[in-house]
Scaffold this motif. Sequence first.
Motif, mmCIF file in Angstrom:
data_model
loop_
_atom_site.group_PDB
_atom_site.id
_atom_site.type_symbol
_atom_site.label_atom_id
_atom_site.label_comp_id
_atom_site.label_asym_id
_atom_site.label_seq_id
_atom_site.Cartn_x
_atom_site.Cartn_y
_atom_site.Cartn_z
ATOM 1 N N LEU A 206 -10.876 1.253 -13.876
ATOM 2 C CA LEU A 206 -10.590 1.962 -12.631
ATOM 3 C C LEU A 206 -11.345 1.352 -11.454
ATOM 4 C CD1 LEU A 206 -10.636 5.667 -13.898
ATOM 5 C CD2 LEU A 206 -8.639 4.333 -13.205
ATOM 6 N N GLY A 207 -12.620 1.011 -11.692
ATOM 7 C CA GLY A 207 -13.432 0.438 -10.622
ATOM 8 C C GLY A 207 -12.887 -0.883 -10.124
ATOM 9 N N ILE A 208 -12.567 -1.776 -11.057
ATOM 10 C CA ILE A 208 -12.037 -3.088 -10.662
ATOM 11 C C ILE A 208 -10.670 -2.943 -10.014
ATOM 12 C CG2 ILE A 208 -11.205 -5.291 -11.559
ATOM 13 C CD1 ILE A 208 -13.468 -5.186 -13.610
ATOM 14 N N SER A 209 -9.823 -2.087 -10.582
ATOM 15 C CA SER A 209 -8.489 -1.874 -9.997
ATOM 16 C C SER A 209 -8.602 -1.344 -8.580
ATOM 17 C CB SER A 209 -7.685 -0.901 -10.865
ATOM 18 O OG SER A 209 -7.454 -1.425 -12.150
ATOM 19 N N GLY A 210 -9.487 -0.373 -8.380
ATOM 20 C CA GLY A 210 -9.668 0.189 -7.045
ATOM 21 C C GLY A 210 -10.156 -0.837 -6.043
ATOM 22 N N LEU A 211 -11.081 -1.699 -6.469
ATOM 23 C CA LEU A 211 -11.610 -2.714 -5.552
ATOM 24 C C LEU A 211 -10.575 -3.800 -5.261
ATOM 25 C CD1 LEU A 211 -15.283 -3.082 -6.825
ATOM 26 C CD2 LEU A 211 -14.464 -1.899 -4.782
ATOM 27 N N VAL A 212 -9.781 -4.177 -6.266
ATOM 28 C CA VAL A 212 -8.704 -5.147 -6.025
ATOM 29 C C VAL A 212 -7.733 -4.602 -4.973
ATOM 30 C CG1 VAL A 212 -6.651 -6.222 -7.039
ATOM 31 C CG2 VAL A 212 -8.823 -6.296 -8.266
ATOM 32 N N SER A 213 -7.354 -3.334 -5.146
ATOM 33 C CA SER A 213 -6.440 -2.712 -4.195
ATOM 34 C C SER A 213 -7.068 -2.627 -2.807
ATOM 35 C CB SER A 213 -6.074 -1.306 -4.683
ATOM 36 O OG SER A 213 -5.301 -0.627 -3.724
ATOM 37 N N ALA A 214 -8.325 -2.208 -2.745
ATOM 38 C CA ALA A 214 -9.007 -2.077 -1.452
ATOM 39 C C ALA A 214 -9.130 -3.417 -0.746
ATOM 40 C CB ALA A 214 -10.387 -1.452 -1.655
ATOM 41 N N TRP A 215 -9.566 -4.431 -1.470
ATOM 42 C CA TRP A 215 -9.799 -5.726 -0.837
ATOM 43 C C TRP A 215 -8.503 -6.436 -0.479
ATOM 44 C CZ3 TRP A 215 -14.221 -7.011 -4.785
ATOM 45 C CH2 TRP A 215 -15.341 -6.246 -4.449
ATOM 46 N N ALA A 216 -7.440 -6.219 -1.262
ATOM 47 C CA ALA A 216 -6.133 -6.745 -0.864
ATOM 48 C C ALA A 216 -5.683 -6.069 0.431
ATOM 49 C CB ALA A 216 -5.107 -6.513 -1.969
ATOM 50 N N GLY A 217 -5.970 -4.783 0.549
ATOM 51 C CA GLY A 217 -5.657 -4.061 1.775
ATOM 52 C C GLY A 217 -6.470 -4.556 2.959
ATOM 53 N N TRP A 218 -7.743 -4.867 2.712
ATOM 54 C CA TRP A 218 -8.576 -5.468 3.771
ATOM 55 C C TRP A 218 -7.903 -6.741 4.291
ATOM 56 C CZ3 TRP A 218 -13.532 -4.825 6.057
ATOM 57 C CH2 TRP A 218 -14.237 -3.680 5.650
ATOM 58 N N TYR A 219 -7.476 -7.584 3.365
ATOM 59 C CA TYR A 219 -6.882 -8.874 3.745
ATOM 60 C C TYR A 219 -5.613 -8.668 4.566
ATOM 61 C CZ TYR A 219 -5.172 -13.650 3.352
ATOM 62 O OH TYR A 219 -4.706 -14.928 3.649
ATOM 63 N N ARG A 220 -4.771 -7.732 4.113
ATOM 64 C CA ARG A 220 -3.488 -7.513 4.771
ATOM 65 C C ARG A 220 -3.625 -6.866 6.144
ATOM 66 N NH1 ARG A 220 0.501 -4.431 1.013
ATOM 67 N NH2 ARG A 220 2.092 -5.425 2.302
ATOM 68 N N ASN A 221 -4.640 -6.036 6.322
ATOM 69 C CA ASN A 221 -4.790 -5.293 7.578
ATOM 70 C C ASN A 221 -5.782 -5.927 8.546
ATOM 71 O OD1 ASN A 221 -3.229 -2.565 7.372
ATOM 72 N ND2 ASN A 221 -4.173 -2.819 5.363
ATOM 73 N N TRP A 222 -6.486 -6.977 8.090
ATOM 74 C CA TRP A 222 -7.481 -7.593 8.965
ATOM 75 C C TRP A 222 -6.777 -8.298 10.127
ATOM 76 C CZ3 TRP A 222 -12.488 -6.813 9.287
ATOM 77 C CH2 TRP A 222 -13.277 -7.690 10.034
ATOM 78 N N PRO A 223 -7.202 -8.052 11.380
ATOM 79 C CA PRO A 223 -6.529 -8.671 12.541
ATOM 80 C C PRO A 223 -6.611 -10.180 12.502
ATOM 81 C CG PRO A 223 -7.995 -6.887 13.238
ATOM 82 C CD PRO A 223 -8.292 -7.153 11.785
ATOM 83 N N SER A 224 -5.513 -10.823 12.846
ATOM 84 C CA SER A 224 -5.490 -12.289 12.838
ATOM 85 C C SER A 224 -5.941 -12.844 14.190
ATOM 86 C CB SER A 224 -4.076 -12.776 12.532
ATOM 87 O OG SER A 224 -3.164 -12.253 13.464
#
Length: 224
Positions: A206-224
């Motif tokens: 659960l911990g790794i899955s949650g962090l993968v999801s969170a960090w993928a979201g960081w990447y997608r939402n980070w301003p370019s």
Amino acid sequence: MDDKVDRLVIFLAKRDGIDKLVKTFQYVSKLVHWRVENSHPRAADRAKQWEVASGLSRKAFRTGRFLTGFNALRRNPGPTATFRALAVLANAGEMVYFFFDHFLWLSRVGVLDAKLARRMSFVSAFGEAFGYVFFIVSDYIVIRDGIRAERRIVESGVESKEGDVIRKIRADRVMRLMGVAANVADLVIALADIEPNPVCNHAVTLGISGLVSAWAGWYRNWPS
């Protein structure tokens, strides 16, 4: 935009940005609790409180989020019949997830009967899992078509003239791969609610899955 502070401010001004930050807190604290549960009980208790508070905060931030899927279907359901069908199924599942998540939050904070929590959790997680399957399929089709389009350009010998097109295809592929990673990770978390089992429900999974999801979201939402 070169200033990292400006980017961080813009990122945190978004609801999704705050959600990904707090999601990182939630699953880091879950892993900390698992790691120190036996050796440092007091620290483990504090980590557990942080995890619970983060999870409840995220549910509050997502109030009304089910309307996002409805608006996506209303505004841009997809260019073809296949994508429109996938969009309806994916967004319908996500709308169920976010809608019933409201009742799960209210039952956990004591506004509604606490006995409703388990039922709301199951319905919400089922909608989440259902929707993510079709989001993953949709992204897979777009990635596959992008690879084929890039290959045709390279084989035609006009790669130098179509450089911008190739760059756009590759950039879109990266973003969609991040989306697939997040959706697969969230699907694992949803399965842990739907059908508890030793693999999906393990704190590390659960911990790794949650962090993968969170960090993928960081990447997608980070301003370019």
